[in-house]
Design an enzyme around this catalytic site. Structure first.
Site, PDB file in Angstrom:
ATOM      1  N   HIS A 289       0.802  -1.196   0.048  1.00 39.79           N
ATOM      2  CA  HIS A 289      -0.183  -0.141   0.020  1.00 39.79           C
ATOM      3  C   HIS A 289       0.861   1.147   0.106  1.00 39.79           C
ATOM      4  O   HIS A 289       1.912   1.505   0.592  1.00 39.79           O
ATOM      5  CB  HIS A 289      -0.902   0.030   1.202  1.00 39.79           C
ATOM      6  CG  HIS A 289      -1.872  -0.834   1.063  1.00 39.79           C
ATOM      7  ND1 HIS A 289      -3.091  -0.905   0.424  1.00 39.79           N
ATOM      8  CD2 HIS A 289      -2.005  -1.855   1.899  1.00 39.79           C
ATOM      9  CE1 HIS A 289      -3.679  -2.028   0.620  1.00 39.79           C
ATOM     10  NE2 HIS A 289      -3.325  -2.860   1.535  1.00 39.79           N
TER      11      HIS A 289
ATOM     12  N   GLU B 299      -2.652  -6.387  11.149  1.00 39.02           N
ATOM     13  CA  GLU B 299      -3.705  -6.465  10.229  1.00 39.02           C
ATOM     14  C   GLU B 299      -3.100  -5.864   9.066  1.00 39.02           C
ATOM     15  O   GLU B 299      -2.032  -4.998   9.175  1.00 39.02           O
ATOM     16  CB  GLU B 299      -5.018  -6.195  10.469  1.00 39.02           C
ATOM     17  CG  GLU B 299      -5.154  -4.757  11.044  1.00 39.02           C
ATOM     18  CD  GLU B 299      -6.526  -4.525  11.752  1.00 39.02           C
ATOM     19  OE1 GLU B 299      -7.491  -5.262  11.281  1.00 39.02           O
ATOM     20  OE2 GLU B 299      -6.821  -3.643  12.379  1.00 39.02           O
TER      21      GLU B 299
END
Ligand SMILES: Cc1cc2nc3c(=O)[nH]c(=O)nc-3n(C[C@H](O)[C@H](O)[C@H](O)COP(=O)(O)OP(=O)(O)OC[C@H]3O[C@@H](n4cnc5c(N)ncnc54)[C@H](O)[C@@H]3O)c2cc1C
Length: 483
Positions: free
Chosen positions: A49, A342
């Site tokens: 990301h 996560e």
């Protein structure tokens, strides 16, 4: 007595191990599965990301941006397949584009370079298959795609060659504080043996189980919820349907699903997000997969869903606080949590490795490892060579001329390398994750028995002992007509 014991050989534990091996330290990684990369790290979107999503000031934001920043260098050093394909967060006509502005602002605060909002016209020249409802999108040029198996293996192999020990098939069953450090009770799942390992420092990188270990030694309890994400993987014929990673703008209906090419040329659609009680529940469901196609079509049209070759699910380790929990537990000296990792945990792993290794270096006053070698070479891929180079290679090593996996064009030579390299493969899935033999259109229908023959010959392992993915997953139970 070990200086450091890391629980968990996912991307996070392996990245920490690699960074720690820069120092003179007696360290080990303990993994209950038969191989590295068998938990969440093997089942995710494989996106590095850009870092615009996380709340500014959080560990998630800081470590994502740093992790993304160092991926080019890492991919060169460790030979990790990685591509900066750029990502788009698309806004559809019934959504408020102000949501994109908010993401843009957050991204700027997080220090993400190159963000811009693009109009539909600009987008269509980049992604002709965007849905007719897409009006604009946030473009992040630094977004990328990676092979999560190779990323994890690369960290682990490099840590191993720099002196970190790996105990696979070994479950940590409990932790006790000791006079100096901790005593870990271990259970070897293959040999059915128990033992005690003493260590000055414990690093808790146990994924969805990190709360269990923290709660054994600390009064500051953690609570991790397993949040399931299901995916569909499409054949390489569909791999160019989009070239960027296409995210959806989160709405009341949820975070949406992404459509992305993979670094190996497939198309990935997913994930769902459903909290589950069972931390082992990596099954896919009809409802989950059905919802993916419908939701994905909001951002990308005409996805060729008939070309799905497999489906899978991963479990996010969602901690109640919402951010990564990284650091020494306040009431448990020498016990370092790396919990609640996560998404964007894959993107952040390189930076988590740096952060935790620096912390441990200070805790134990470690000095540098003069023999540290940060470079590692992946498995040689004849497919990537010119015809002349390939012919020369085959002349020297004929096993590179013997195709075992026809879908992915994987040779016997590559499978032999996967078995004999540091932390080599011992199971069918171990070979698959390292070489891609069995990852193609036929999903190992043809190459499984041939890969098993190579494992039997090279390890050596009896056919009866070869497993798909570790204890209890044996494939051969007897000779024909004997059972
Ligand atoms: C659906 C989904 C999509 C995602 N997409 C992305 C993405 O695109 N980009 C991104 O940056 N991140 C993504 N993530 C997050 C990323 O995958 C995780 O943050 C990362 O893989 C976590 O790595 P880990 O090493 O902490 O956990 P794991 O990979 O789960 O490793 C923990 C290890 O601990 C071992 N273990 C557990 N208990 C014990 C025990 N008792 N003894 C010994 N070993 C034990 C497990 O077997 C496991 O191998 C996604 C996650 C999911 C689920």
């Amino acid at each position: 007595m070990y200086d450091v014991a890391i629980i968990g050989a996912g991307v996070v534990g392996s990245a920490i191990a690699r960074e720690l091996s820069r120092y003179q330290v007696k360290a080990c990684v303990i993994e209950r599965e038969e191989d590295v990369c068998c938990g969440t790290s093997k089942a995710n979107s494989a996106i590095i990301h850009a870092g615009f999503d996380a709340t500014p000031g959080t560990l998630k934001a800081r470590l994502n941006v740093r992790g993304n920043e160092i991926m080019d260098q890492l991919s060169k050093e460790l030979d990790i397949p990685f591509k900066r394909n750029g990502s788009l967060v698309v806004c559809t006509k019934d959504q408020d584009p102000a949501g994109l502005d908010a993401l843009l602002e957050k991204g700027k605060e997080n220090g993400v370079p190159g963000l811009e909002i693009l109009s539909r016209e600009q987008l269509l020249s980049m992604e002709p298959n965007l849905s007719d409802d897409v009006t604009c999108a946030l473009f992040a040029p630094t977004g990328g795609i990676v092979c999560p198996f190779h990323m994890t293996m690369a960290f682990a192999e490099n840590a191993f060659t720099n002196g970190v020990e790996f105990f696979l098939n070994t479950e940590v069953t409990s932790i006790e504080k000791a006079a100096e450090g901790y005593k870990l009770s271990l259970h070897n799942r293959e040999k059915e043996e128990t033992s005690i390992l003493e260590t000055k420092v414990v690093i808790n990188a146990a994924g969805v189980y990190a709360d269990t270990f923290n709660n054994m030694v600390s009064e500051h309890k953690l609570h991790i919820t397993a949040r399931k994400g299901e995916y569909m993987l499409l054949d390489k014929d569909a791999g160019t349907h989009v070239s960027h990673t296409v995210f959806q703008l989160p709405s009341k209906m949820g975070k949406g699903v992404l459509v992305t090419p993979t670094v190996h040329g497939n198309l990935l659609v997913g994930p769902t997000a459903v909290d589950v009680e069972d931390k082992e529940a990596v099954n896919t469901t009809l409802a989950g997969l059905d919802s993916l196609g419908k939701t994905a079509s909001l951002s990308v049209k005409n996805i060729p869903l008939r070309q799905v070759i497999t489906s899978f699910a991963g479990l996010r380790a969602h901690e109640d606080g919402g951010d990564f929990v990284i650091g020494e537990a306040a009431d448990a000296k020498g016990f370092v949590n790396v919990a609640g990792i996560e998404s964007p945990g894959l993107s952040s792993a390189p930076a988590i490795g740096e952060m935790v290794a620096t912390l441990v270096k200070e805790m134990l006053s470690l000095s540098e490892n003069p023999h540290f070698n940060g470079n590692r070479k992946g498995i040689l891929r004849p497919e990537k060579l010119s015809l002349e180079e390939r012919n020369a290679l085959i002349k020297e090593q004929p096993a590179y001329g013997n195709i075992i996996c026809r879908c992915e064009m994987i040779t016997e030579g590559e499978i032999m390398d996967a078995i004999h390299r540091p932390l080599g493969a011992r199971s069918l899935d171990g070979v698959k994750r390292r070489t891609r033999a069995g990852m193609g259109r036929c999903q190992s229908g043809f190459c499984s028995p041939r890969t098993m023959e190579i494992l039997e010959r090279e390890v050596p392992l009896s056919m009866f002992d070869i497993t798909k993915n570790g204890v209890g997953s044996n494939l051969v139970y007897g000779h024909n007509k004997e059972i």
